[in-house]
Scaffold this motif. Structure first.
Motif, short mmCIF file in Angstrom:
data_model
loop_
_atom_site.label_atom_id
_atom_site.label_comp_id
_atom_site.label_asym_id
_atom_site.label_seq_id
_atom_site.Cartn_x
_atom_site.Cartn_y
_atom_site.Cartn_z
N GLU A 1 0.78 -1.09 -0.31
CA GLU A 1 0.02 0.14 -0.10
C GLU A 1 0.81 1.29 -0.08
OE1 GLU A 1 -3.22 0.68 -0.03
OE2 GLU A 1 -4.06 -1.38 0.01
N TYR A 2 1.87 1.47 0.85
CA TYR A 2 2.81 2.22 0.92
C TYR A 2 3.39 2.65 -0.48
CZ TYR A 2 2.44 2.71 6.01
OH TYR A 2 1.89 2.68 7.07
N THR A 3 3.89 1.52 -1.15
CA THR A 3 4.55 1.71 -2.52
C THR A 3 3.59 2.19 -3.43
OG1 THR A 3 5.72 -0.25 -1.68
CG2 THR A 3 6.02 0.33 -4.02
N VAL A 4 2.29 1.67 -3.60
CA VAL A 4 1.38 2.31 -4.66
C VAL A 4 1.30 3.83 -4.15
CG1 VAL A 4 -1.04 2.19 -5.21
CG2 VAL A 4 0.39 0.06 -4.83
N GLU A 5 1.15 4.06 -2.87
CA GLU A 5 0.92 5.50 -2.72
C GLU A 5 1.93 6.41 -2.95
OE1 GLU A 5 -0.50 8.17 1.24
OE2 GLU A 5 -0.31 6.14 1.49
N TYR B 1 3.02 -3.45 -14.52
CA TYR B 1 1.63 -4.34 -14.30
C TYR B 1 1.28 -4.26 -12.97
CZ TYR B 1 -2.01 -7.39 -14.65
OH TYR B 1 -3.28 -8.15 -14.74
N ALA B 2 2.20 -4.72 -12.09
CA ALA B 2 1.98 -4.81 -10.82
C ALA B 2 1.66 -3.63 -10.01
CB ALA B 2 3.31 -5.38 -10.05
N GLN C 1 -2.61 -3.29 -8.68
CA GLN C 1 -2.42 -3.02 -7.16
C GLN C 1 -3.33 -1.59 -6.91
OE1 GLN C 1 0.55 -3.92 -4.55
NE2 GLN C 1 1.43 -5.20 -6.17
N ALA C 2 -2.67 -0.55 -7.82
CA ALA C 2 -3.35 0.66 -7.78
C ALA C 2 -4.94 0.82 -8.22
CB ALA C 2 -2.56 1.94 -8.78
N HIS C 3 -5.22 0.00 -9.14
CA HIS C 3 -6.57 0.04 -9.47
C HIS C 3 -7.46 -0.68 -8.35
CE1 HIS C 3 -10.37 -0.48 -11.69
NE2 HIS C 3 -10.12 -1.86 -11.38
N ARG D 1 -6.94 -0.80 -5.23
CA ARG D 1 -6.90 0.26 -4.24
C ARG D 1 -7.96 1.33 -4.48
NH1 ARG D 1 -3.95 5.06 -2.82
NH2 ARG D 1 -3.75 5.28 -0.70
N GLU D 2 -7.88 2.04 -5.79
CA GLU D 2 -9.08 2.92 -6.07
C GLU D 2 -10.31 2.48 -5.95
OE1 GLU D 2 -8.34 6.18 -6.50
OE2 GLU D 2 -6.39 6.06 -5.97
N SER D 3 -10.53 1.26 -6.53
CA SER D 3 -11.71 0.71 -6.44
C SER D 3 -12.39 0.41 -5.30
CB SER D 3 -11.72 -0.86 -7.53
OG SER D 3 -11.49 -0.69 -8.70
N ARG D 4 -11.38 -0.28 -4.25
CA ARG D 4 -11.85 -0.25 -2.83
C ARG D 4 -12.29 0.81 -2.07
NH1 ARG D 4 -7.47 -1.91 -1.00
NH2 ARG D 4 -6.78 -0.31 0.01
N LEU D 5 -11.65 1.90 -2.49
CA LEU D 5 -11.82 3.20 -1.72
C LEU D 5 -13.16 3.71 -2.42
CD1 LEU D 5 -8.38 4.93 -1.93
CD2 LEU D 5 -9.59 3.69 0.09
N ALA D 6 -13.47 3.74 -3.65
CA ALA D 6 -14.64 4.13 -4.28
C ALA D 6 -15.86 3.26 -3.65
CB ALA D 6 -14.46 3.93 -5.80
N ARG D 7 -15.55 1.83 -3.78
CA ARG D 7 -16.65 0.86 -3.14
C ARG D 7 -17.10 1.22 -1.58
NH1 ARG D 7 -14.45 -3.31 -4.22
NH2 ARG D 7 -13.54 -3.83 -2.01
N ASP D 8 -16.05 1.46 -1.02
CA ASP D 8 -16.21 1.79 0.52
C ASP D 8 -17.02 3.13 0.78
OD1 ASP D 8 -15.00 -0.64 1.27
OD2 ASP D 8 -13.08 0.57 1.58
#
Length: 813
Positions: free
Chosen positions: A743-747, A771-772, A776-778, A780-787
Motif C-alpha cells: 500500500e505504501y509503495t502504491v501511494e 503491471y504490478a 494494485q493501484a486500481h 486500491r482505487e476500486s476499494r476506496l470508491a466501493r467503500d
C-alpha cells in the motif's frame, strides 16, 4: 536568471609587438585595475605563434595579484543557479571567468612574418563555452577593422542576449536532469518558451469542483467518463456508470501497454497510442490507470483541491482528472533538448544560436571532458614514478593514476599539468577536468576552482606558486625542474611524477590501525556504485587461500573496482554524462566514508554527514531508521576505513573540508525531506538480503510520508538515477509479503505520477513492475470508491426501479 543580467563584464584585446612583447591594447568598457602585463601574457600564451588558433581560460578575483579594481563599480550579475544550489557567495569577490581566443595570421609584410592578436570575454557565468561563436566573429572583425568599436559591438551583443525566459532549476532538478537522457525532462519548466507567439498564457482552472460528500472521492472516475460522454449527460447517470464500472471483476481488465503512462494526461488505458472508446465504459472503466486521485489515502491525506492543482501546474502536476497540461506532450519547435536553453546573440546582423546549459554547477567551468582525462592517464604507456605516499596511494603501488590524482586534489597537494608543445587551450581543459574530478563535478566538495590556474606562465610564477594547493596548467617544461609541485601530470607522455620531497612537504602522520577501528558493519561496495555483491563475494568462493591473499592485495579494493567500471564504460561508448555521474557518486561516497571515519575511528560526532546508526526496533520504543554509510561485509569495511584513513585525515585539514562542512549543514537544514537519510534507506532497499518486516514497513512508510510535495519528490528522484535502474529499489515493495508495504509503495508511485517527471521515471519500469503497480493501484482505487459508495447511499436511492437497484447493488459491493 534575469534578462537584464550582465553577461559580459569586460572585453579585452591584446597584441604581440616584436619589440615590446605582449601588450594589452584595449580594455572595454573601462580598465580592470590590475597588472596589464599579466593580462597580456595570459592572453598570449607561450608558443601562440606556432598555433594558428588557440583558446585559453584564466580567472580573475582569485588572489590579490589578479583581483580587479574597476574605477566604476559594475553591478554583478546573478549567477546561474547559484541561489538554487544553496551556495551564495559575496558577489563582489565572485570569480570572473575569462575566455580568450588567440589567433595567428601569416603576413610577410610584418617583421615576424605573422600577426598575433587575442581577444577575451570576462564573464561571471561559468559556462563560458557558449561565447565561442561570437568571440570568433568579433576577432575576425577586429583583424579587418582594428578599432575599439569592435570591442563595443561584442560587449553590447553579448549583454543583449535575452535569457529571461530560462527557468532556474533547483539543485535536485539539476541532479535529475544531468543523469537523464530524455530530451523532454522538465519540459513544463519551459512553458513561456513553448507558447506560440501571440497566444495568451493558459488558464489553469481546476477540472472539477468538490460537491457534497461525493464530489472529491468520485471526481477521478467522473473525469474519465465525462471525456467520452455527451455534454448533456446527467451527473447522476455518470455517477451510476462510475459505480457500475468500479464493481466489475478484474477479468475484464486489458493488458497494460507502454501507452498506459503516456504524457498525454489520460488516465485510461491507451492501446496503440489512442484512448479506448468510452462507449465501452462498462468494460474499460475498471482499467482506469493508476489513480492520481489523492482524495483518500492510507493515512487520510486530503485530496488535491483546486488551489493545489493550480499552484503546482508549473511542475507538470496532473489535475484531478489525471491530466497533465498539453505542454508536456510534444517538444516545441525551438526546444529540441531541455538540457539546454536556446538563446540568440545578434552580432553584425548575424543571428548566432546559443545553447545555454541548464544543469551545471559553479565548480564546473567550460566544456571539460572527464573521458579525455581518464583515457590519457589510463593508457598502456602511463607510468607513475616517485615515492609511495599514503595520502595518494590508497591501494598501494597498484593505485590507479586517476585515483592518485583525485587523492592529490582532495588532500590539497600542489599539482601541475604539463603540455610541452601542446596548445594552451588543451592544457587548460585538463586543469578544468581535474577540478571537476575532485569536486564531484561541482556537487560535493568545492573550492578547487579558486585555486586553479588553467594557464600559468613565468610572468607571475611566484604569485600562483604561493597559492596553497594550486592546480596549474603550463606549457613550458622549465616548471618540471622546479621543486614547487607535489604531483606533475604530463599530458604529452601520459606520465605522473610524484615529488621526491613529498614526505617532507606533507608528513603522512600515523596510519590508522585496522584493529582499532570500531566498525558497526562494513564492505568494499557501498552506495550501489562499485559492482554487484556477487562480484565482491566471488573470489572467496572460487580461489584457494594463496590466491585469495593475492586477490585482496591486487583486485579487491573499492578504488580499483570503480576504475575498472569507468574504463569499461568508456570502452563501451558510454557518454560523458554517465562518466560524470559516476565520479559524482565516487566523491559523494568519499565524504560519506569520511563521516563514518570520524565517528568510528576518531570517536567524534560528525558534522559532514549523517551519523552512522543501524535500524533499531526494541519493545516499548518507537523504531528508528538507520543512517550514514552502509556496508555489507564487516571485514571489507575495516580494510576500507584503514586504507582511506590517511587521505581522510589529510582532507580534514584542507579548506575543502570546511566548505563541505558548511554546505552539508546548510543542505541538511534546507532540504525538502528533513530528518531522514534517504540515500541510506535506498541503499538498504537495493542491497539488504535479510531485512526485517518492521524495517521494510518503516522505510516505505517514511518515504510515503516524505513525498507529499513536488520538492520532496525531486529530492527522492535525484537519488534514483536511470543508470542505477531508477525506481527499481522502490518497486520491490510492490511484491512484498506485507500488505502495508504494498500500500505504501502504491501511494508513493501515485504521488510520483502526479508530476510529469515522476511519470517519466514510471515509464522506465519494465512491464512486469508496471503491471504490478497498475493492478494494485486500481484495486486500491476500486476499494476506496466501493467503500465510499457504501457509506453515502441517499435515502431515496432504494425507491428506484429494480433494475437501478440491481445495478447499484454492484456498485455497493
Amino acid at each position: 536568471m534575469t534578462g537584464g543580467a550582465e553577461h559580459c563584464s569586460f572585453v579585452l584585446l591584446a597584441d604581440f609587438d616584436i619589440d615590446r612583447g605582449a601588450q594589452l591594447t584595449y580594455q572595454f568598457p573601462q580598465p580592470l585595475g590590475t597588472d596589464e602585463t599579466l593580462l597580456a601574457n595570459l592572453m598570449l600564451p607561450d608558443g601562440a605563434e606556432r598555433q594558428p588558433e588557440d583558446w585559453t581560460i584564466f580567472f580573475l578575483n582569485q588572489r590579490p595579484f589578479n583581483t580587479i579594481a574597476p574605477v566604476l563599480a559594475l553591478e554583478p550579475s546573478e549567477s546561474h543557479g547559484g541561489e538554487a544550489d544553496g551556495r551564495n557567495e559575496d558577489k563582489s569577490q565572485e570569480l570572473i571567468y575569462v575566455l580568450n581566443l588567440v589567433r595567428t595570421k601569416l603576413d610577410k609584410t610584418v617583421r615576424r612574418g605573422a600577426i598575433v592578436k587575442a581577444m577575451a570575454i570576462c564573464t561571471r557565468h561559468s559556462f563560458i563555452e557558449i561565447f565561442k561563436p561570437v568571440l570568433l566573429m568579433a576577432l575576425d572583425d577586429y583583424f579587418m577593422n582594428p578599432s575599439q568599436d569592435c570591442l563595443a559591438r561584442l560587449f553590447d551583443a553579448v549583454n543583449s542576449m535575452d535569457i529571461s525566459m530560462a527557468p532556474v532549476l533547483s539543485r535536485f532538478e539539476r541532479l535529475i536532469m544531468r543523469t537523464s537522457e530524455r530530451k523532454d525532462v522538465f519540459l513544463e519548466k519551459f512553458e513561456e518558451l513553448s507558447r506560440p507567439a501571440g497566444s495568451e498564457p493558459p488558464v489553469h482552472n481546476p477540472t472539477h469542483k468538490t460537491e457534497g460528500s461525493v464530489g472529491s472521492q468520485s471526481s477521478f472516475e467522473e473525469g474519465i467518463l465525462m471525456r467520452g460522454q455527451p455534454k448533456g449527460r446527467d451527473r447522476d447517470s455518470v455517477k451510476n456508470a462510475t459505480a457500475s464500472a468500479t464493481s466489475l471483476p478484474s477479468t475484464n481488465q486489458h493488458s497494460p501497454s507502454d501507452g498506459s503512462f503516456s504524457l498525454d494526461g489520460s488516465a485510461v488505458w491507451v492501446e496503440n497510442g489512442h484512448d479506448q472508446s468510452m462507449s465501452q465504459a462498462g468494460t474499460n472503466a475498471s482499467s482506469t490507470a493508476v489513480g492520481t486521485n489523492r482524495s483518500t489515502s492510507l493515512r487520510g491525506r486530503k485530496s488535491m483541491d483546486a488551489s493545489s492543482s493550480a499552484s503546482s501546474h508549473n511542475h507538470g502536476r496532473r489535475d484531478e482528472a489525471g491530466a497533465i497540461p498539453a505542454l508536456t506532450t510534444t517538444n516545441p519547435p525551438l526546444l529540441k533538448d531541455t538540457h539546454f536553453f536556446p538563446a540568440t546573440i545578434e552580432y553584425n546582423d548575424h543571428q548566432l544560436p546559443i545553447r545555454l546549459p541548464m544543469c551545471t554547477f559553479q565548480e564546473e567551468v567550460g566544456d571539460y571532458s572527464l573521458i579525455q582525462l581518464v583515457q590519457t592517464f589510463s593508457a598502456p604507456s602511463t607510468t607513475i614514478t616517485g615515492p609511495i605516499h599514503p595520502h595518494l596511494h590508497t591501494s598501494g603501488n597498484q593505485t590507479h593514476p586517476i585515483i592518485i590524482l583525485f587523492n592529490a586534489l582532495v588532500t590539497g597537494k600542489r599539482i601541475i599539468f604539463l603540455g610541452h608543445h601542446r596548445p594552451a587551450g588543451q592544457v587548460s581543459s585538463y586543469v578544468l577536468s581535474a577540478c571537476a574530478l575532485g569536486s564531484g563535478c561541482g556537487i560535493v566538495p568545492r573550492g578547487l576552482i579558486k585555486r586553479a590556474f588553467p594557464y600559468a606562465n613565468l610572468i607571475n610564477k611566484e604569485e600562483w606558486e604561493s597559492t596553497p594547493a594550486y592546480i596549474a596548467g603550463v606549457t613550458n617544461p622549465i616548471f618540471e625542474a622546479s621543486a614547487s609541485w607535489d604531483l606533475l601530470c604530463d599530458i604529452g607522455t601520459s606520465r605522473m611524477v610524484i615529488s621526491k620531497d613529498i614526505h617532507q612537504n606533507h608528513p603522512a602522520g600515523m596510519p590508522a590501525n585496522p584493529v582499532q577501528l570500531i566498525v558497526r558493519s562494513g564492505t568494499v561496495k557501498a552506495e550501489g556504485s562499485l559492482g554487484s555483491e556477487e562480484e565482491m563475494s566471488r573470489p572467496s568462493k572460487d580461489l584457494n587461500p594463496v590466491q585469495k591473499a593475492e586477490f585482496v592485495g591486487k583486485v579487491e579494493t573499492a578504488d580499483n573496482i570503480f576504475m575498472e567500471d569507468i574504463i569499461s564504460a568508456i570502452s563501451l561508448h558510454y557518454g560523458e554524462a554517465h562518466v560524470r555521474a559516476r565520479f559524482t557518486e565516487y566523491a559523494t561516497r568519499f565524504v560519506r566514508l569520511a563521516a563514518r571515519f570520524e565517528e568510528d575511528v576518531l570517536g567524534i560526532n560528525t558534522t559532514i554527514g549523517y551519523p552512522g546508526v543501524s535500524y533499531i526496533e526494541s519493545s516499548g520504543e518507537e523504531p528508528r531508521l538507520g543512517s550514514g554509510l552502509c556496508f555489507t561485509d564487516e571485514a571489507a569495511g575495516v580494510r576500507e576505513l584503514a586504507a582511506n584513513a590517511s587521505r581522510i585525515e589529510a582532507w580534514r585539514r584542507t579548506e575543502s573540508y570546511e566548505l563541505w562542512q558548511q554546505d552539508f549543514n546548510k543542505l541538511k537544514n534546507t532540504n525538502p525531506i528533513q530528518g531522514v537519510d534517504i540515500a541510506h534507506q535506498l541503499w538498504k532497499l537495493r542491497h539488504s538480503k535479510r531485512m526485517s518486516e518492521g524495517e521494510a514497513s518503516l522505510i516505505y512508510r517514511t518515504l510515503a510520508e516524505n513525498t507529499q510535495t513536488y520538492d520532496q519528490v525531486t529530492e527522492l528522484l535525484s537519488l534514483l538515477p536511470p543508470h542505477h535502474n531508477g525506481l527499481l529499489p522502490l518497486s520491490f515493495g510492490l511484491f512484498h509479503q506485507q500488505e502495508m508495504v504494498r500500500e505504501y509503495t502504491v501511494e508513493i508511485f501515485n504521488e510520483l505520477r502526479s508530476y510529469s517527471v515522476g511519470v517519466q521515471f514510471l515509464q522506465a519500469l519494465n512491464h512486469f513492475q508496471r503491471y504490478a503497480y497498475v493492478r494494485q493501484a486500481h484495486v486500491r482505487e476500486s476499494r476506496l470508491a466501493r467503500d465510499h459508495n457504501t457509506l453515502t447511499i441517499p435515502p431515496s436511492y432504494m425507491s428506484r426501479t429494480p433494475s437501478n437497484r440491481s445495478e447499484s447493488s454492484l456498485a455497493g459491493g
